[in-house]
Design a protein around this motif. Structure first.
Motif, mmCIF file in Angstrom:
data_model
loop_
_atom_site.group_PDB
_atom_site.id
_atom_site.type_symbol
_atom_site.label_atom_id
_atom_site.label_comp_id
_atom_site.label_asym_id
_atom_site.label_seq_id
_atom_site.Cartn_x
_atom_site.Cartn_y
_atom_site.Cartn_z
ATOM 1 N N LEU A 172 0.862 -1.178 0.000
ATOM 2 C CA LEU A 172 0.000 0.000 0.000
ATOM 3 C C LEU A 172 0.898 1.228 0.000
ATOM 4 N N ILE A 173 0.752 2.050 -1.027
ATOM 5 C CA ILE A 173 1.467 3.321 -1.134
ATOM 6 C C ILE A 173 0.527 4.393 -0.597
ATOM 7 N N VAL A 174 0.892 5.027 0.517
ATOM 8 C CA VAL A 174 -0.046 5.918 1.205
ATOM 9 C C VAL A 174 0.587 7.284 1.442
ATOM 10 N N ALA A 175 0.048 8.306 0.788
ATOM 11 C CA ALA A 175 0.425 9.690 1.050
ATOM 12 C C ALA A 175 -0.539 10.222 2.101
ATOM 13 N N LEU A 176 -0.020 10.477 3.280
ATOM 14 C CA LEU A 176 -0.853 10.842 4.421
ATOM 15 C C LEU A 176 -0.974 12.358 4.568
ATOM 16 N N ASP A 177 -2.123 12.780 5.031
ATOM 17 C CA ASP A 177 -2.400 14.191 5.293
ATOM 18 C C ASP A 177 -2.418 14.408 6.807
ATOM 19 N N GLY A 178 -2.191 15.641 7.225
ATOM 20 C CA GLY A 178 -2.382 16.010 8.621
ATOM 21 C C GLY A 178 -1.300 15.573 9.588
ATOM 22 N N GLU A 179 -0.128 15.205 9.096
ATOM 23 C CA GLU A 179 0.951 14.816 10.012
ATOM 24 C C GLU A 179 1.356 15.976 10.898
ATOM 25 N N GLU A 180 1.486 17.150 10.296
ATOM 26 C CA GLU A 180 1.938 18.317 11.060
ATOM 27 C C GLU A 180 0.904 18.781 12.085
ATOM 28 N N ARG A 181 -0.314 18.321 11.937
ATOM 29 C CA ARG A 181 -1.379 18.718 12.852
ATOM 30 C C ARG A 181 -1.632 17.679 13.941
ATOM 31 N N GLY A 182 -0.721 16.702 14.028
ATOM 32 C CA GLY A 182 -0.845 15.709 15.091
ATOM 33 C C GLY A 182 -0.993 14.289 14.593
ATOM 34 N N LEU A 183 -0.359 13.959 13.468
ATOM 35 C CA LEU A 183 -0.401 12.605 12.887
ATOM 36 C C LEU A 183 -1.833 12.175 12.578
ATOM 37 N N LEU A 184 -2.659 13.124 12.153
ATOM 38 C CA LEU A 184 -4.091 12.859 12.027
ATOM 39 C C LEU A 184 -4.401 11.813 10.961
ATOM 40 N N GLY A 185 -3.804 11.965 9.778
ATOM 41 C CA GLY A 185 -4.088 11.026 8.701
ATOM 42 C C GLY A 185 -3.642 9.616 9.026
ATOM 43 N N ALA A 186 -2.506 9.488 9.674
ATOM 44 C CA ALA A 186 -2.002 8.163 10.054
ATOM 45 C C ALA A 186 -2.920 7.518 11.092
ATOM 46 N N LYS A 187 -3.373 8.304 12.048
ATOM 47 C CA LYS A 187 -4.281 7.763 13.063
ATOM 48 C C LYS A 187 -5.572 7.271 12.423
ATOM 49 N N HIS A 188 -6.093 8.046 11.471
ATOM 50 C CA HIS A 188 -7.321 7.606 10.805
ATOM 51 C C HIS A 188 -7.082 6.359 9.971
ATOM 52 N N PHE A 189 -5.951 6.302 9.273
ATOM 53 C CA PHE A 189 -5.652 5.133 8.453
ATOM 54 C C PHE A 189 -5.634 3.864 9.303
ATOM 55 N N VAL A 190 -5.015 3.928 10.474
ATOM 56 C CA VAL A 190 -4.936 2.755 11.342
ATOM 57 C C VAL A 190 -6.303 2.406 11.919
ATOM 58 N N GLU A 191 -7.126 3.433 12.151
ATOM 59 C CA GLU A 191 -8.471 3.188 12.677
ATOM 60 C C GLU A 191 -9.418 2.621 11.617
ATOM 61 N N ALA A 192 -9.187 2.985 10.350
ATOM 62 C CA ALA A 192 -10.069 2.535 9.267
ATOM 63 C C ALA A 192 -9.240 2.104 8.063
ATOM 64 N N PRO A 193 -8.458 1.045 8.205
ATOM 65 C CA PRO A 193 -7.549 0.645 7.127
ATOM 66 C C PRO A 193 -8.312 0.052 5.946
ATOM 67 N N PRO A 194 -7.763 0.148 4.741
ATOM 68 C CA PRO A 194 -8.430 -0.414 3.565
ATOM 69 C C PRO A 194 -8.312 -1.925 3.479
ATOM 70 N N VAL A 195 -7.461 -2.513 4.307
ATOM 71 C CA VAL A 195 -7.320 -3.971 4.413
ATOM 72 C C VAL A 195 -7.360 -4.311 5.892
ATOM 73 N N PRO A 196 -7.646 -5.562 6.251
ATOM 74 C CA PRO A 196 -7.652 -5.919 7.676
ATOM 75 C C PRO A 196 -6.323 -5.574 8.341
ATOM 76 N N LEU A 197 -6.392 -5.017 9.535
ATOM 77 C CA LEU A 197 -5.192 -4.581 10.223
ATOM 78 C C LEU A 197 -4.211 -5.733 10.429
ATOM 79 N N GLU A 198 -4.747 -6.931 10.660
ATOM 80 C CA GLU A 198 -3.874 -8.076 10.890
ATOM 81 C C GLU A 198 -3.142 -8.526 9.632
ATOM 82 N N SER A 199 -3.539 -8.018 8.472
ATOM 83 C CA SER A 199 -2.842 -8.368 7.238
ATOM 84 C C SER A 199 -1.687 -7.411 6.928
#
Length: 321
Positions: A172-199
């Motif tokens: 998965l190639i992921v360009a994340l938004d909101g890092e400078e505002r508190g890792l916001l995009g990364a937190k959302h990605f982990v909370e709602a990943p496009p594939v099962p988190l265990e994969s």
């Protein structure tokens, strides 16, 4: 890279992407695959030049410049033939983040591409780089060439390399938004990943990959938490004037010298997903209006990107073995 309490090729290497691995026993060893040097370097630098241009207005989350950067990255992924996951190319989110004036609600968008693996297609390496920066302050544009147009450009170079030679694991190639505002995009990605988190087998995060001339090192953070990765990367040789260095992740590393939670990989770490962070050391232009494209030394940036691609290839081959 998220701020800490402040706002403040060689010629031989230039034509090589360290983009394949062979094995010596069970340990992967990176070997170079020749690529057109002029085309590779030109595209790498062009990606940074455009993303760090004044027209992007510092790429702040939710601002017009951030949308312009997003459209550019989407166009690059489309041109490379990088597909989208079933959920689609864009992952919008709304979260509360920080500003100089206090908390604020931000509407951001992550950008996701998928490249199928040839050997372990049901396990994913998530490669991340944040495309946002801090925008405009007091009439000055913070262009963020190193932080983090450089990491996005390195990620796009890796995506191009993976389209030439497919990975063993799905990516998965992921360009994340909101890092400078508190890792916001990364937190959302982990909370709602496009594939099962265990994969998700691991996260490889690129944040500030251009300005390694400060100490000649592309730092690898996370091998203290994930020691299985250290012997995999230890054998990757220096490229030109840049070499991998390991650290900034032990209990003895404190404050600004500890990078375990300094960028988007922190969200994966907290979700107990193995991670590695590749980035250069702080330099005088970090989080300042002077972090401009013209400050990048092309040969140094090419070498750091070569090492980043070599690191991915070695990790891709070693996982699950």
């Amino acid at each position: 890279m998220i701020p800490f309490r402040r706002l403040a090729l060689s010629s031989a290497a230039a034509g090589l992407l360290l983009s394949a691995c062979v094995t010596d026993g069970a340990t992967p060893v990176a070997t170079p695959v020749a690529q057109p040097p002029a085309a590779f370097q030109a595209q790498l630098l062009e990606d940074v030049r455009i993303l760090a241009s004044d027209e992007m207005q510092g790429r702040d989350t939710g601002a017009p410049g951030g949308e312009m950067a997003r459209n550019y990255i989407v166009g690059r992924l489309d041109a490379l033939g990088v597909g989208a996951p079933m959920m689609g190319r864009l992952q919008p989110w709304e979260m509360t983040g920080r500003t100089r004036e206090g908390p604020k609600t931000f509407n951001g968008v992550n950008i996701i591409g998928v490249i199928p693996g040839t050997r372990v297609s049901d396990k994913y390496i998530v490669v991340t780089a944040h495309y946002d920066h801090v925008g405009v302050s007091n009439g000055q544009i913070y262009n963020g060439a190193d932080d983090n147009a450089s990491g996005v450009a390195t990620m796009l170079a890796l995506a191009a390399d993976l389209k030439r030679q497919a990975p063993e694991h799905s990516v998965l190639i992921v360009a994340l938004d909101g890092e400078e505002r508190g890792l916001l995009g990364a937190k959302h990605f982990v909370e709602a990943p496009p594939v099962p988190l265990e994969s998700i087998a691991m996260n490889l995060n690129f944040d500030m990959t251009a300005r390694a001339e400060t100490d000649g090192k592309l730092w690898v953070t996370g091998t203290w938490q994930n020691p299985q990765f250290r012997p995999v990367l230890d054998r990757i040789p220096a490229d030109g004037a840049v070499a991998l260095a390991f650290g900034k992740d032990t209990p003895q590393d404190i404050g600004e010298d500890n990078w375990v939670e300094s960028s988007d990989h922190a969200a994966f770490y907290k979700a107990q997903i193995p991670f590695l962070y590749l980035g250069v050391n702080y330099h005088p232009d970090y989080h300042r209006p002077s972090d401009d494209f013209e400050r990048i030394t092309p040969s140094v940036f090419v070498s750091a990107t070569n090492l980043s691609i070599a690191s991915f290839r070695a990790l891709d081959q070693s996982l699950d073995r």
